[in-house]
Scaffold this active site. Sequence first.
Site, PDB file in Angstrom:
ATOM      1  N   HIS A 191       0.768  -1.226   0.144  1.00 46.67           N
ATOM      2  CA  HIS A 191      -0.057  -0.084  -0.010  1.00 46.67           C
ATOM      3  C   HIS A 191       0.767   1.240  -0.026  1.00 46.67           C
ATOM      4  O   HIS A 191       0.424   2.283  -0.159  1.00 46.67           O
ATOM      5  CB  HIS A 191      -1.181  -0.134   1.187  1.00 46.67           C
ATOM      6  CG  HIS A 191      -2.244  -1.059   0.803  1.00 46.67           C
ATOM      7  ND1 HIS A 191      -2.343  -2.181   1.316  1.00 46.67           N
ATOM      8  CD2 HIS A 191      -3.305  -1.086   0.070  1.00 46.67           C
ATOM      9  CE1 HIS A 191      -3.222  -3.145   0.608  1.00 46.67           C
ATOM     10  NE2 HIS A 191      -3.920  -2.066  -0.059  1.00 46.67           N
ATOM     11  N   ARG A 335     -15.447   1.811  -1.984  1.00 46.84           N
ATOM     12  CA  ARG A 335     -15.115   0.590  -1.328  1.00 46.84           C
ATOM     13  C   ARG A 335     -15.193   0.917   0.300  1.00 46.84           C
ATOM     14  O   ARG A 335     -14.541   1.799   0.662  1.00 46.84           O
ATOM     15  CB  ARG A 335     -13.824   0.055  -1.876  1.00 46.84           C
ATOM     16  CG  ARG A 335     -13.514  -1.139  -1.091  1.00 46.84           C
ATOM     17  CD  ARG A 335     -12.137  -1.722  -1.432  1.00 46.84           C
ATOM     18  NE  ARG A 335     -11.148  -0.992  -0.713  1.00 46.84           N
ATOM     19  CZ  ARG A 335      -9.895  -1.364  -1.201  1.00 46.84           C
ATOM     20  NH1 ARG A 335      -9.517  -2.306  -2.073  1.00 46.84           N
ATOM     21  NH2 ARG A 335      -8.750  -0.812  -0.582  1.00 46.84           N
ATOM     22  N   GLU A 432     -11.412 -10.929  -5.006  1.00 51.67           N
ATOM     23  CA  GLU A 432      -9.959 -10.931  -4.632  1.00 51.67           C
ATOM     24  C   GLU A 432      -9.541 -12.198  -3.900  1.00 51.67           C
ATOM     25  O   GLU A 432      -8.222 -12.280  -3.404  1.00 51.67           O
ATOM     26  CB  GLU A 432      -9.397  -9.672  -4.137  1.00 51.67           C
ATOM     27  CG  GLU A 432     -10.300  -9.031  -2.827  1.00 51.67           C
ATOM     28  CD  GLU A 432      -9.824  -7.716  -2.592  1.00 51.67           C
ATOM     29  OE1 GLU A 432      -9.033  -7.057  -3.067  1.00 51.67           O
ATOM     30  OE2 GLU A 432     -10.560  -7.205  -1.715  1.00 51.67           O
ATOM     31  N   ASN A 455      -4.500  -7.572  -7.310  1.00 52.25           N
ATOM     32  CA  ASN A 455      -3.355  -7.714  -6.453  1.00 52.25           C
ATOM     33  C   ASN A 455      -3.660  -8.497  -5.111  1.00 52.25           C
ATOM     34  O   ASN A 455      -2.620  -9.451  -5.092  1.00 52.25           O
ATOM     35  CB  ASN A 455      -3.292  -6.019  -5.344  1.00 52.25           C
ATOM     36  CG  ASN A 455      -2.960  -5.102  -6.486  1.00 52.25           C
ATOM     37  OD1 ASN A 455      -2.603  -5.200  -7.413  1.00 52.25           O
ATOM     38  ND2 ASN A 455      -3.524  -3.891  -6.076  1.00 52.25           N
ATOM     39  N   ASP A 456      -4.633  -8.569  -4.301  1.00 50.31           N
ATOM     40  CA  ASP A 456      -4.890  -9.510  -3.605  1.00 50.31           C
ATOM     41  C   ASP A 456      -5.368 -10.970  -4.217  1.00 50.31           C
ATOM     42  O   ASP A 456      -4.874 -12.035  -3.707  1.00 50.31           O
ATOM     43  CB  ASP A 456      -6.090  -9.278  -2.657  1.00 50.31           C
ATOM     44  CG  ASP A 456      -5.626  -8.321  -1.417  1.00 50.31           C
ATOM     45  OD1 ASP A 456      -4.697  -8.722  -1.055  1.00 50.31           O
ATOM     46  OD2 ASP A 456      -6.187  -7.159  -1.398  1.00 50.31           O
ATOM     47  N   ARG A 466       2.109  -9.997  -0.736  1.00 54.93           N
ATOM     48  CA  ARG A 466       2.511  -8.922  -1.666  1.00 54.93           C
ATOM     49  C   ARG A 466       3.347  -7.937  -1.320  1.00 54.93           C
ATOM     50  O   ARG A 466       3.723  -7.170  -2.160  1.00 54.93           O
ATOM     51  CB  ARG A 466       1.006  -8.120  -2.176  1.00 54.93           C
ATOM     52  CG  ARG A 466       0.348  -7.565  -0.875  1.00 54.93           C
ATOM     53  CD  ARG A 466      -1.109  -7.262  -1.120  1.00 54.93           C
ATOM     54  NE  ARG A 466      -1.314  -5.710  -1.858  1.00 54.93           N
ATOM     55  CZ  ARG A 466      -2.640  -5.393  -1.960  1.00 54.93           C
ATOM     56  NH1 ARG A 466      -3.565  -5.877  -1.674  1.00 54.93           N
ATOM     57  NH2 ARG A 466      -2.619  -4.082  -2.376  1.00 54.93           N
ATOM     58  N   CYS A 503      -9.417  -3.510 -10.982  1.00 50.05           N
ATOM     59  CA  CYS A 503      -9.013  -2.474 -10.329  1.00 50.05           C
ATOM     60  C   CYS A 503      -7.787  -2.588  -9.599  1.00 50.05           C
ATOM     61  O   CYS A 503      -6.939  -1.670  -9.111  1.00 50.05           O
ATOM     62  CB  CYS A 503     -10.194  -1.711  -9.375  1.00 50.05           C
ATOM     63  SG  CYS A 503     -10.318  -2.702  -8.108  1.00 50.05           S
TER      64      CYS A 503
HETATM   65  C1  PEP Z   1      -6.439  -5.667  -5.138  1.00 49.47           C
HETATM   66  O1  PEP Z   1      -6.453  -6.182  -4.198  1.00 49.47           O
HETATM   67  O2  PEP Z   1      -6.019  -5.584  -6.413  1.00 49.47           O
HETATM   68  C2  PEP Z   1      -7.127  -4.087  -4.804  1.00 49.47           C
HETATM   69  C3  PEP Z   1      -7.352  -3.265  -5.900  1.00 49.47           C
HETATM   70  O3  PEP Z   1      -7.307  -3.605  -3.437  1.00 49.47           O
HETATM   71  P1  PEP Z   1      -6.058  -3.328  -2.576  1.00 49.47           P
HETATM   72  O4  PEP Z   1      -4.719  -2.964  -3.666  1.00 49.47           O
HETATM   73  O5  PEP Z   1      -6.385  -2.030  -1.960  1.00 49.47           O
HETATM   74  O6  PEP Z   1      -5.893  -4.301  -1.397  1.00 49.47           O
HETATM   75 MG    MG Z   2      -7.315  -5.760  -2.284  1.00 47.32          MG
END
Ligand code: PEP
Ligand code: MG
Length: 591
Positions: A191, A335, A432, A455-456, A466, A503
């Site tokens: 993040h 979200r 995710e 990502n998740d 990650r 996303c």
């Molecule tokens: C993801 O997990 O791909 C996502 C967009 O959420 P975040 O990166 O905030 O966990």
């Molecule tokens: Mg996520």
Amino acid sequence: MCIRLNGTPASPGVAIGPAFILNVEEIRVRRKELSGDDEVDREVGRFREALEETRGELERISESVNDIIEGQQLIEVHMLLLNDPSMISDVENRIRNERVSAEYAVSRVLHDVLERFGGMRDPYLRNRAADVRDVGRRVMANLLGTEREALMSIQSPVVLVSRDLDPSQTAGLSRRQLLGIATDLGGSTSHTSILARSMGIPAVVGLGEAAGSTVPGQTVIIDGIHGDVILDPDQDQLEYYSELKKRYNAAEAEMALNAENPAVTADGAPVELSANIEFSQEADQVRRFGGRGIGLFRTEFLRLLAPEMEDDEKVHFNAYKHVLETLDPEPVIIRTLDLGGDKFNDSIPTERNPFLGWRAIRICLDRPEKFSVQLRALLRASRFGNARIMIPMITDRDQVIRVREMLERIAGELDRRGVERGEVPPLGIMVETPAAVLALDILLPHTDFVSIGTNDLTQYTLAVDRGSPYVSDLFDSFHPAVIRQIEMVIRKCREAGKWVGTCGQMASEPLAIPLLLGFGVNEFSVPITLIPDVKEMIRSVNLAEARRIAERSLLLGSGDEIRNLVLDYVQSRYPDIILDEIHRDREDGGA
Ligand code: PEP
Ligand code: MG
């Protein structure tokens, strides 16, 4: 002597400037006994002066963040803590009664307060400890006359080098003073990296040993495009990277000028292109960069700048209203809080596996009182634009059902109290987790739309943290296990007539765009500054060809094979896109 380090590119761009090494040590103060009443009075005077200086600092910071509502609120909290009469008298009493120096008295009072906070069960109150520590350090820095962690008081622009950086530390930095970021730990989807991208600050993470090798003040080059960091560069390197920086910035500016172009494929199929934002004020930039609405508003980041937001409906409401009004009538996907994981661990109990623990919707449903604050604000703000609500980290059908019930119940309560509100917005889920992919047919009847969080999804599918630099080479969103799930989700959504977006970071990766288009995704949601690049890519892809490539990718055996398949296609059609050009130059014998 020049040292070149290689890490993970986290936020594109080039930065050159003096190093500021984030000092994360605790300040230790020795006990110093005072000899007479004069000395006691002098120490009390020094303490009051340090308070005054700190007030001035906070006021200056407050002015410098005046474009960020949430930043203002954070400073207000710090000001309240600074002026807390009981803490002030505690320090003065210690100086007088124990006849100790101001520094020592402050350090003891801080120690006691932090211990009391640390022992509290309520995560919200525990989080207050971070604010007390922050304010205490400022006062200490003024007493000691040293520039400690007071990053916001940096006088001239610097490149920040540190072992690790919390998202909260990153968010607290002034964009004007921060040229670039280099950290030893972290991955490209951690993040902190996401935040650096949203702030448009070049960053390289996962460098392993940058902090220990850097001398404060020495020149550092951050190449956030390729993931290189150069300490103490020679003249040739300085010239090369200055030129690269100039060309990168010029090309970015030119891309932004193309904002008016529609997001359609080369054969005319329209695609939705929206922005991921972390702060409400970012909404102002979306149109300028050529984006449509918001595909992901990570609301938990509001909390970094306004720690009390969980309990303060007004903070939520103002942020949502601003974003909705700014982008009306375009859709804005808000979200619900995704706390936990690598975000705000200080406010959440320490766990062995935070990404598998108390995170996102799990926390919200376990604390319905606090979650209701956010949902109430969403319902009240939804009348100002085209709002949609999205729940992160869904694994179970009941989680969706419970959120929908809460929304309906709160809407009824608002009506009974005569509080104005909008329609209950469409409710969507983030896919995710592999659980959500495999059980999508169970979830879909309860959800209005889906957005894939790659990502998740990559993290949970491949069992790769990650944020860990040790396994970052295994984090691959092109892995067949991930690609096949993405294809499955898009296909199932389309069959069920449900809108599906993406996303995660993958949505902005040039080689992923033809694949996602080919699978039939409705929307790409990406960091604002990457919208022009992604749009160029969408405009160069032929949808019919992309479908064929996407289909073939499902038969391949590794991430590299899939990437090469797309690369072969892209190389023939890629427009003169900036990253490619820079890449070529570099291989031609640059630095
Ligand atoms: C993801 O997990 O791909 C996502 C967009 O959420 P975040 O990166 O905030 O966990
Ligand atoms: Mg996520």
